[in-house]
Design a protein around this motif. Structure first.
Motif, mmCIF file in Angstrom:
data_model
loop_
_atom_site.group_PDB
_atom_site.id
_atom_site.type_symbol
_atom_site.label_atom_id
_atom_site.label_comp_id
_atom_site.label_asym_id
_atom_site.label_seq_id
_atom_site.Cartn_x
_atom_site.Cartn_y
_atom_site.Cartn_z
ATOM 1 N N VAL A 69 3.421 -0.127 5.284
ATOM 2 C CA VAL A 69 3.946 1.172 5.697
ATOM 3 C C VAL A 69 4.083 1.172 7.214
ATOM 4 C CG1 VAL A 69 3.525 3.659 5.753
ATOM 5 C CG2 VAL A 69 2.888 2.320 3.732
ATOM 6 N N THR A 70 5.273 1.474 7.688
ATOM 7 C CA THR A 70 5.526 1.408 9.131
ATOM 8 C C THR A 70 5.456 2.763 9.817
ATOM 9 O OG1 THR A 70 7.906 1.569 8.709
ATOM 10 C CG2 THR A 70 6.949 -0.650 8.871
ATOM 11 N N SER A 71 5.382 3.843 9.036
ATOM 12 C CA SER A 71 5.278 5.168 9.650
ATOM 13 C C SER A 71 4.533 6.102 8.706
ATOM 14 C CB SER A 71 6.666 5.739 9.967
ATOM 15 O OG SER A 71 7.413 5.921 8.777
ATOM 16 N N GLY A 72 3.938 7.138 9.260
ATOM 17 C CA GLY A 72 3.233 8.116 8.456
ATOM 18 C C GLY A 72 1.817 7.681 8.127
ATOM 19 N N THR A 73 1.081 8.623 7.539
ATOM 20 C CA THR A 73 -0.304 8.363 7.143
ATOM 21 C C THR A 73 -0.480 8.804 5.694
ATOM 22 O OG1 THR A 73 -1.009 8.812 9.416
ATOM 23 C CG2 THR A 73 -2.729 8.734 7.726
ATOM 24 N N PRO A 74 -0.157 7.943 4.735
ATOM 25 C CA PRO A 74 -0.259 8.328 3.325
ATOM 26 C C PRO A 74 -1.712 8.454 2.875
ATOM 27 C CG PRO A 74 0.269 6.005 3.515
ATOM 28 C CD PRO A 74 0.319 6.560 4.904
ATOM 29 N N VAL A 75 -1.889 9.131 1.742
ATOM 30 C CA VAL A 75 -3.216 9.274 1.144
ATOM 31 C C VAL A 75 -3.511 8.024 0.325
ATOM 32 C CG1 VAL A 75 -4.650 10.613 -0.428
ATOM 33 C CG2 VAL A 75 -3.017 11.780 1.080
ATOM 34 N N GLY A 97 -5.702 3.783 -3.926
ATOM 35 C CA GLY A 97 -5.983 2.519 -4.587
ATOM 36 C C GLY A 97 -4.984 2.161 -5.663
ATOM 37 N N ILE A 98 -3.969 2.981 -5.831
ATOM 38 C CA ILE A 98 -2.972 2.754 -6.883
ATOM 39 C C ILE A 98 -1.572 2.693 -6.282
ATOM 40 C CG2 ILE A 98 -1.958 3.665 -9.009
ATOM 41 C CD1 ILE A 98 -4.712 5.095 -9.424
ATOM 42 N N MET A 99 -1.172 3.793 -5.661
ATOM 43 C CA MET A 99 0.134 3.834 -5.020
ATOM 44 C C MET A 99 0.050 3.379 -3.565
ATOM 45 S SD MET A 99 1.872 4.804 -7.601
ATOM 46 C CE MET A 99 3.485 5.028 -6.883
ATOM 47 N N TYR A 100 -1.097 3.591 -2.956
ATOM 48 C CA TYR A 100 -1.294 3.207 -1.555
ATOM 49 C C TYR A 100 -2.630 2.490 -1.390
ATOM 50 C CZ TYR A 100 2.643 6.216 -0.396
ATOM 51 O OH TYR A 100 3.896 6.776 -0.314
ATOM 52 N N LEU A 101 -2.604 1.410 -0.615
ATOM 53 C CA LEU A 101 -3.802 0.651 -0.268
ATOM 54 C C LEU A 101 -3.955 0.650 1.256
ATOM 55 C CD1 LEU A 101 -3.314 -2.497 -2.569
ATOM 56 C CD2 LEU A 101 -4.540 -0.379 -3.115
ATOM 57 N N LYS A 102 -5.184 0.408 1.706
ATOM 58 C CA LYS A 102 -5.435 0.349 3.142
ATOM 59 C C LYS A 102 -6.406 -0.787 3.435
ATOM 60 C CE LYS A 102 -7.179 3.119 7.030
ATOM 61 N NZ LYS A 102 -7.785 4.418 7.428
ATOM 62 N N LYS A 103 -6.050 -1.577 4.439
ATOM 63 C CA LYS A 103 -6.938 -2.655 4.882
ATOM 64 C C LYS A 103 -6.835 -2.783 6.396
ATOM 65 C CE LYS A 103 -7.777 -7.620 4.633
ATOM 66 N NZ LYS A 103 -9.234 -7.433 4.858
ATOM 67 N N ASP A 104 -7.980 -2.767 7.032
ATOM 68 C CA ASP A 104 -8.053 -2.944 8.482
ATOM 69 C C ASP A 104 -7.133 -1.969 9.217
ATOM 70 O OD1 ASP A 104 -9.801 -5.014 7.943
ATOM 71 O OD2 ASP A 104 -8.227 -6.553 8.047
ATOM 72 N N GLY A 105 -7.078 -0.730 8.711
ATOM 73 C CA GLY A 105 -6.287 0.308 9.368
ATOM 74 C C GLY A 105 -4.803 0.250 9.090
ATOM 75 N N VAL A 106 -4.355 -0.686 8.247
ATOM 76 C CA VAL A 106 -2.931 -0.828 7.918
ATOM 77 C C VAL A 106 -2.712 -0.354 6.480
ATOM 78 C CG1 VAL A 106 -0.993 -2.425 7.699
ATOM 79 C CG2 VAL A 106 -2.687 -2.749 9.519
ATOM 80 N N PHE A 107 -1.647 0.452 6.286
ATOM 81 C CA PHE A 107 -1.348 1.003 4.963
ATOM 82 C C PHE A 107 -0.284 0.162 4.257
ATOM 83 C CE2 PHE A 107 -2.775 4.594 7.527
ATOM 84 C CZ PHE A 107 -3.726 5.174 6.689
ATOM 85 N N PHE A 108 -0.441 0.055 2.930
ATOM 86 C CA PHE A 108 0.543 -0.622 2.087
ATOM 87 C C PHE A 108 0.890 0.303 0.915
ATOM 88 C CE2 PHE A 108 -1.355 -4.018 4.429
ATOM 89 C CZ PHE A 108 -0.381 -4.998 4.550
ATOM 90 N N GLU A 109 2.184 0.340 0.560
ATOM 91 C CA GLU A 109 2.619 1.168 -0.569
ATOM 92 C C GLU A 109 3.183 0.300 -1.687
ATOM 93 O OE1 GLU A 109 5.860 3.796 0.190
ATOM 94 O OE2 GLU A 109 6.960 2.366 1.433
ATOM 95 N N ARG A 110 2.948 0.754 -2.910
ATOM 96 C CA ARG A 110 3.405 0.019 -4.087
ATOM 97 C C ARG A 110 4.930 0.021 -4.142
ATOM 98 N NH1 ARG A 110 1.465 -1.007 -9.689
ATOM 99 N NH2 ARG A 110 -0.571 -0.193 -9.058
ATOM 100 N N ASP A 111 5.496 -1.127 -4.407
ATOM 101 C CA ASP A 111 6.941 -1.254 -4.613
ATOM 102 C C ASP A 111 7.191 -1.183 -6.116
ATOM 103 O OD1 ASP A 111 9.606 -1.763 -4.536
ATOM 104 O OD2 ASP A 111 9.449 -3.839 -3.824
ATOM 105 N N TYR A 112 7.600 0.017 -6.592
ATOM 106 C CA TYR A 112 7.683 0.214 -8.045
ATOM 107 C C TYR A 112 9.101 0.489 -8.541
ATOM 108 C CZ TYR A 112 7.795 5.235 -6.994
ATOM 109 O OH TYR A 112 8.132 6.480 -6.523
ATOM 110 N N ASN A 113 10.080 0.517 -7.682
ATOM 111 C CA ASN A 113 11.490 0.636 -8.078
ATOM 112 C C ASN A 113 11.783 1.864 -8.934
ATOM 113 O OD1 ASN A 113 12.245 -1.773 -6.751
ATOM 114 N ND2 ASN A 113 11.501 -2.978 -8.488
ATOM 115 N N GLY A 114 11.050 2.938 -8.718
ATOM 116 C CA GLY A 114 11.357 4.202 -9.392
ATOM 117 C C GLY A 114 10.786 4.366 -10.777
#
Length: 478
Positions: free
Chosen positions: A41-47, A50-67
């Motif tokens: 995730v390059t912008s914003g602060t998602p919630v 552990g399912i749609m969004y993960l966080k490690k070392d202060g960096v957020f990742f979002e699930r790529d689920y194609n809708g």
């Protein structure tokens, strides 16, 4: 089972991956063991969930689920809890994938446009092991709610069964247009809605569609209120709970200017009426009607109040014992209606009362009736008729009535029309009689007031007659 020796989503936050060196990480979903990509995730602060969004070392990742969202990501329970979590996480126009059976004991609320999609190998999204995708509603703890699925947005249900446990007072699928937005609609595509007090109800919906779907085992199957441009193709309706003996089972009810067009399909097992209109319009092409537990008031199509329109072509209806006694029935309080009915086929039995087109009004000045091409059987039970006609309905210039008597009727081929009707009550011989001319003879003993010469057989009783091929013929009345 994870056989790829990849990290699972639950393990990612504590892994030794350097998040500054990756834009995408490929993991195994801890719940479903599916392969899944997470994008940085390059912008914003998602919630982080552990399912749609993960966080490690202060960096957020979002699930790529194609809708397409699988509720199983949110837990293994297959209940309303996982389903609600998936709906909450979804974006507008996402698809919620239903695999197998979900048991729901609480209402499912939908506040954004979504598709509920069941797996079906015929449609290419399953290899054949999960054909029975369904949502089962029972054991509700909150008895004050009136529906099992409430959508205040557009909703598409495809390849899915919505099943209730004969739930009195509950609507299966309830779509409500709260913002008057014309985009709100319901689509049922290869779907089943079954065993509710009302199967489907739509309020102020636009462009609703029913394709290859079934609504059944409901005392009232489908209710449309202020719904415009409703289209149904191969929609099957089955009114009443299983083994119902109620006399109030209804197929489809339209209120307040609703407009529905049906192509193919069936309306069955109704004991009250197949279709009921309140100031609304229905167009039926090739529809099969067969009631159940019917009586002499059961109708395939009933007009309840003014400003209704019925168009029926090529339909097939059972006007036989315990099925229906009329095809189109307009109540006595209806003072304006439009009925266009052509080339329908009716089943009859000699021991069952039938009034195929039953118009109970006494004033037809605002009626428009155009009927032809049907079939009839003579020698039905006493009082039966093809159409109930009175002299009041035949006043020249008052409304428009054109009926061609059907094959099998004693007046087969005769055109009944008020376009050239003479005075509605004749005490004298009619001059200038023409084929199709209609009048009512007083038959009170004056010269010329018994044009068909019936006084000797019916006494001094007025009767309505039509002029056909040089002779007056009495028109049968109910």
């Amino acid at each position: 089972m994870n056989t790829l020796n990849l990290l699972e989503t639950n393990d990612f936050p504590t892994s030794n991956i350097n998040v500054n060196q990756v834009a995408v990480v490929t993991l195994i979903d801890s719940s479903t063991k599916e392969l899944v990509n997470f994008k940085k995730v390059t912008s914003g602060t998602p919630v982080v969930d552990g399912i749609m969004y993960l966080k490690k070392d202060g960096v957020f990742f979002e699930r790529d689920y194609n809708g397409v969202i699988n509720p199983e990501w949110f837990g293994p329970g297959k209940t309303h809890i996982e389903l609600e979590a998936a709906i909450k996480a979804a974006q507008i126009n996402d698809t919620i994938l239903i695999r197998g059976q979900y048991r729901c004991s609480e209402q499912i609320k939908i506040d954004k446009a979504l598709m509920l999609l069941g797996q079906n190998y015929i449609n290419g999204n399953d290899v054949g092991g999960n054909q029975n995708s369904r949502l089962v509603f029972n054991d509700f703890t909150n008895h004050t709610i009136n529906s099992c699925i409430e959508a205040r947005a557009s909703l598409c249900i495809k390849n899915l069964v919505i099943f209730g446990n004969s739930m009195p007072g509950k609507i299966g699928v309830n779509v409500i247009n709260v913002s008057k937005t014309p985009d709100y609609s319901l689509t049922l595509d290869s779907a089943i809605v079954q065993n509710f007090e009302i199967g489907v109800k739509i309020t102020e919906g636009y462009y609703n569609r029913f394709v290859n779907s079934y609504i059944g085992y409901c005392p009232t199957c489908l209710v449309l209120d202020k719904c415009y441009n409703v289209f149904a193709s191969s929609l099957s309706i089955r009114a009443g709970y299983e083994k119902s003996t109620s006399l109030n089972d209804k197929g489809i009810v339209l209120y307040n200017g609703s407009n529905m067009t049906m192509f193919g399909g069936s309306i069955e097992s109704f004991s009250d009426a197949g279709i009921i209109l309140y100031g609304s319009r229905i167009s039926c092409s090739g529809i099969y009607f067969e009631g159940e537990n019917g009586n002499d008031r059961t109708s395939c199509i009933r007009i309840q109040d003014n400003h209704c329109r019925v168009s029926s072509t090529g339909c097939h209806a059972y006007l036989t014992t315990n099925h229906s006694s009329s095809f189109v029935h307009a109540l006595s309080t209806v003072t304006s209606a439009h009925i266009y009915s052509k080339n329908n086929y009716f089943e009859y039995l000699s021991d069952w009362f039938v009034s195929v087109y039953r118009f109970e009004a006494t004033n037809f000045e605002n009626y428009n009736i155009d009927i032809s091409g049907d079939n009839y059987m003579n020698n039905l039970i006493a009082g039966s008729s093809y159409t109930s006609i009175t002299s009041s309905s035949l006043k020249k210039g008052k409304g428009s009535i054109q009926i061609v008597y059907p094959a099998g009727h004693e007046l087969a081929g005769t055109l009944l029309t008020n376009l050239n009707t003479v005075s509605p009550y004749q005490y004298n011989a009619v001059t200038g009689a023409e084929n199709g001319m209609i009048t009512t003879f007083a038959n009170s003993g004056y010269p010329g007031d018994d044009g068909a010469g019936l006084q000797g057989t019916i006494g001094y009783t007025p009767y309505t007659a039509v002029y056909e091929n040089g002779a007056w013929k009495k028109i049968p009345k109910i």
